[in-house]
Design a protein around this motif. Structure first.
Motif, PDB file in Angstrom:
ATOM      1  N   ASP A  38       0.840  -1.213   0.000  1.00 51.42           N
ATOM      2  CA  ASP A  38       0.000   0.000   0.000  1.00 51.42           C
ATOM      3  C   ASP A  38       0.872   1.259   0.000  1.00 51.42           C
ATOM      4  O   ASP A  38       1.735   1.425   0.872  1.00 51.42           O
ATOM      5  N   GLY A  39       0.695   2.114  -0.999  1.00 50.94           N
ATOM      6  CA  GLY A  39       1.440   3.370  -1.081  1.00 50.94           C
ATOM      7  C   GLY A  39       2.863   3.226  -1.603  1.00 50.94           C
ATOM      8  O   GLY A  39       3.571   4.220  -1.760  1.00 50.94           O
ATOM      9  N   LYS A  40       3.295   1.989  -1.873  1.00 46.60           N
ATOM     10  CA  LYS A  40       4.658   1.761  -2.378  1.00 46.60           C
ATOM     11  C   LYS A  40       4.705   1.996  -3.895  1.00 46.60           C
ATOM     12  O   LYS A  40       3.734   1.734  -4.605  1.00 46.60           O
ATOM     13  N   VAL A  41       5.864   2.470  -4.372  1.00 51.49           N
ATOM     14  CA  VAL A  41       6.033   2.676  -5.809  1.00 51.49           C
ATOM     15  C   VAL A  41       6.625   1.385  -6.405  1.00 51.49           C
ATOM     16  O   VAL A  41       7.741   0.989  -6.066  1.00 51.49           O
ATOM     17  N   VAL A  42       5.834   0.735  -7.246  1.00 53.45           N
ATOM     18  CA  VAL A  42       6.228  -0.565  -7.792  1.00 53.45           C
ATOM     19  C   VAL A  42       6.322  -0.465  -9.313  1.00 53.45           C
ATOM     20  O   VAL A  42       5.345  -0.143  -9.990  1.00 53.45           O
ATOM     21  N   LEU A  43       7.516  -0.708  -9.822  1.00 51.61           N
ATOM     22  CA  LEU A  43       7.744  -0.674 -11.270  1.00 51.61           C
ATOM     23  C   LEU A  43       7.575  -2.088 -11.824  1.00 51.61           C
ATOM     24  O   LEU A  43       8.188  -3.035 -11.330  1.00 51.61           O
ATOM     25  N   VAL A  66       1.574   1.898  -9.274  1.00 51.94           N
ATOM     26  CA  VAL A  66       2.230   1.003 -10.220  1.00 51.94           C
ATOM     27  C   VAL A  66       2.725   1.782 -11.440  1.00 51.94           C
ATOM     28  O   VAL A  66       1.960   2.528 -12.064  1.00 51.94           O
ATOM     29  N   LEU A  67       4.016   1.611 -11.772  1.00 52.85           N
ATOM     30  CA  LEU A  67       4.587   2.218 -12.973  1.00 52.85           C
ATOM     31  C   LEU A  67       4.662   1.122 -14.035  1.00 52.85           C
ATOM     32  O   LEU A  67       5.310   0.089 -13.822  1.00 52.85           O
ATOM     33  N   HIS A  91       0.728   4.582 -13.594  1.00 55.19           N
ATOM     34  CA  HIS A  91       1.314   5.538 -14.533  1.00 55.19           C
ATOM     35  C   HIS A  91       1.909   4.748 -15.680  1.00 55.19           C
ATOM     36  O   HIS A  91       2.540   3.703 -15.460  1.00 55.19           O
ATOM     37  N   VAL A  92       1.731   5.283 -16.880  1.00 57.28           N
ATOM     38  CA  VAL A  92       2.117   4.551 -18.090  1.00 57.28           C
ATOM     39  C   VAL A  92       3.407   5.129 -18.663  1.00 57.28           C
ATOM     40  O   VAL A  92       3.520   6.336 -18.841  1.00 57.28           O
ATOM     41  N   PHE A 110      11.726   8.200 -13.652  1.00 58.76           N
ATOM     42  CA  PHE A 110      11.025   7.602 -12.497  1.00 58.76           C
ATOM     43  C   PHE A 110      11.435   8.314 -11.204  1.00 58.76           C
ATOM     44  O   PHE A 110      10.595   8.652 -10.368  1.00 58.76           O
ATOM     45  N   LEU A 111      12.754   8.504 -11.059  1.00 59.68           N
ATOM     46  CA  LEU A 111      13.251   9.100  -9.807  1.00 59.68           C
ATOM     47  C   LEU A 111      12.794  10.560  -9.694  1.00 59.68           C
ATOM     48  O   LEU A 111      12.407  11.011  -8.619  1.00 59.68           O
ATOM     49  N   ASP A 112      12.811  11.275 -10.844  1.00 57.74           N
ATOM     50  CA  ASP A 112      12.358  12.679 -10.817  1.00 57.74           C
ATOM     51  C   ASP A 112      10.885  12.760 -10.430  1.00 57.74           C
ATOM     52  O   ASP A 112      10.483  13.604  -9.636  1.00 57.74           O
TER      53      ASP A 112
END
Ligand SMILES: NC(=O)c1ccc[n+]([C@@H]2O[C@H](COP(=O)([O-])OP(=O)(O)OC[C@H]3O[C@@H](n4cnc5c(N)ncnc54)[C@H](OP(=O)(O)O)[C@@H]3O)[C@@H](O)[C@H]2O)c1
Length: 297
Positions: A38-43, A66-67, A91-92, A110-112
Motif C-alpha cells: 500500500d502506497g509503495k512505488v512498484v515498477l 504502479v509504474l 502511470h504509463v 522515475f526518480l524525478d
C-alpha cells in the motif's frame, strides 16, 4: 463455455492436478499483500501482457502506485484504466527496453517524478526456440534476447540501485525461468543464455547490496500459458495460468525470499550435476525427435 466433467477452469483435470503437484502456488491474503505494497512505488516491466499485466493489476488493486512499462502504449493505457477502475493508481511509460539510452532516461524520469522506487518487477522478456542450424544467418536472435533479457534490466538497475542503497530499502524481483536451473536444453541457446546472464548478474549483485537493505528475489518460473509460450506447442504440458504466475509474483513481494523455484528443482539439479555426461548424451540421442523452431516473431 460449458466444461466437460474432465475439465476444470478450461483445463483438463489431469493437467490441473499435475500442475498442482508440480508447481503448487498460493495466493497471499489480500490484507497481507495490502500491508506489503500500500502506497509503495512498484515498477513492473512488461506490464502490457501476460504475467506482468496480471501482476500489475493485483499490485495496483492492493494499493501500490504502479509504474507500467512496455512498448505497446495502447495496451499499457488499457491496463492502467483497469487498475484505476479497481480504485488503484497507475502511470504509463511506453518504452523499448532494448534502447539503452532510453532506458537510462526512463530510470531518471522515475526518480524525478516519484522520488524513489520501492519494488522493481523485472518481467519484460523475449523467448526464442530455434535450432542452431536455423540460426546461422540470425545473429539478431542473440542480440535481441540479450538486449531485453539481460542488458536492458542491467541498464535500468544501474540507475535505480544507488538510490535504493542510499535509502537502505528496495526489492528487485526477477522473473527468471526454471530452465536456467536445468541442463541447457537444445534449441533454447539464445533465450537460455540471456536469461542465465541476468540470473547470474542479479545473484552476484545481491551479495553486494543486501547489506544496504536491498533484497532480491529470483522466481524460477515454470511454464506459464501466455502469448510467449503459445508458439511452442506446450498445450498438453502442465503449466501455470497467468493468474497463478502473478500470485507467485505477489508472494515474492510480500515475503521477499531469495528465490522461488519448483520444489523438485534442487534434487533434479543435484542429480543432473552427478550425471552431466549422461544427460548431454540423452539430449544428443533425442535431437532427431525435436520439433521445429518457434518464436512469436
Ligand atoms: N510464459 C512462460 O512460460 C515463462 C516461463 C518462465 C519465465 N517467463 C518469463 O516471464 C516474463 C514474462 O513473460 P510472459 O510469458 O508474460 O510473456 P508476454 O505475455 O509475451 O509478455 C512479455 C512482456 O514483455 C514486454 N516486452 C517485450 N519486449 C520488450 C521491449 N523490448 N521493451 C519493453 N517491453 C518489452 C511485452 O510488451 P510489449 O510487446 O508491449 O513491449 C510484454 O508486456 C519473461 O521475462 C519470460 O522470460 C515466462
Amino acid at each position: 463455455m460449458n466444461e466437460t466433467p474432465a475439465q476444470s477452469n478450461g483445463r483438463p483435470i489431469a493437467e490441473r492436478v499435475a500442475t498442482r503437484l508440480l508447481y503448487p502456488t498460493s495466493r497471499p491474503r489480500a490484507k497481507t499483500l495490502r500491508e506489503a505494497v500500500d502506497g509503495k512505488v512498484v515498477l513492473v516491466t512488461g506490464a502490457s501482457h501476460g504475467i506482468g499485466k496480471a501482476s500489475a493489476r493485483k499490485l495496483g488493486a492492493a494499493g501500490a502506485i504502479v509504474l507500467l512499462v512496455a512498448r505497446s502504449a495502447d495496451d499499457l493505457r488499457q491496463v492502467a484504466a483497469e487498475i484505476e477502475a479497481d480504485g488503484g493508481t497507475a502511470h504509463v511509460y511506453p518504452a523499448d527496453l532494448t534502447d539503452m539510452d532510453a532506458v537510462e532516461r526512463l530510470a531518471r524520469q522515475f526518480l524525478d517524478e516519484h522520488g524513489h522506487i520501492d519494488v522493481v518487477i523485472n518481467n519484460a522478456g523475449k523467448s526464442i526456440r530455434r535450432s542452431i542450424s536455423d540460426s546461422y544467418d540470425r545473429f539478431h536472435d542473440f542480440t535481441r534476447t540479450i538486449d531485453i533479457n539481460y542488458l536492458g534490466p542491467v541498464r535500468l538497475l544501474l540507475t535505480l540501485l544507488p538510490d535504493m542503497r542510499e535509502r537502505k530499502q528496495g526489492h528487485i524481483v526477477n522473473i527468471s525461468t526454471w530452465g536456467v536451473l536445468m541442463p541447457p536444453a537444445p534449441q533454447w541457446a539464445a533465450y537460455g543464455a540471456s536469461k542465465s546472464a541476468f540470473d547470474v548478474w542479479l545473484r552476484s549483485v545481491a551479495a553486494e547490496v543486501s547489506g544496504d537493505g536491498v533484497a532480491t528475489t529470483s522466481i524460477y518460473m515454470p511454464l506459464v500459458h501466455t502469448r510467449m509460450s503459445a508458439p511452442t506447442d506446450f498445450s498438453r504440458v502442465p503449466g501455470l495460468t497467468v493468474d497463478e504466475a502473478s500470485d507467485l509474483v505477489c508472494h515474492a513481494v510480500t515475503t521477499r525470499p531469495r528465490e522461488i523455484a519448483p520444489w523438485w528443482s534442487a534434487p533434479v539439479q543435484a542429480w543432473t550435476n552427478l550425471t552431466r555426461n549422461q544427460v548431454q548424451r540423452f539430449f544428443e540421442r533425442g535431437r532427431s525427435l525435436l520439433p521445429g523452431s518457434s518464436s512469436r516473431t
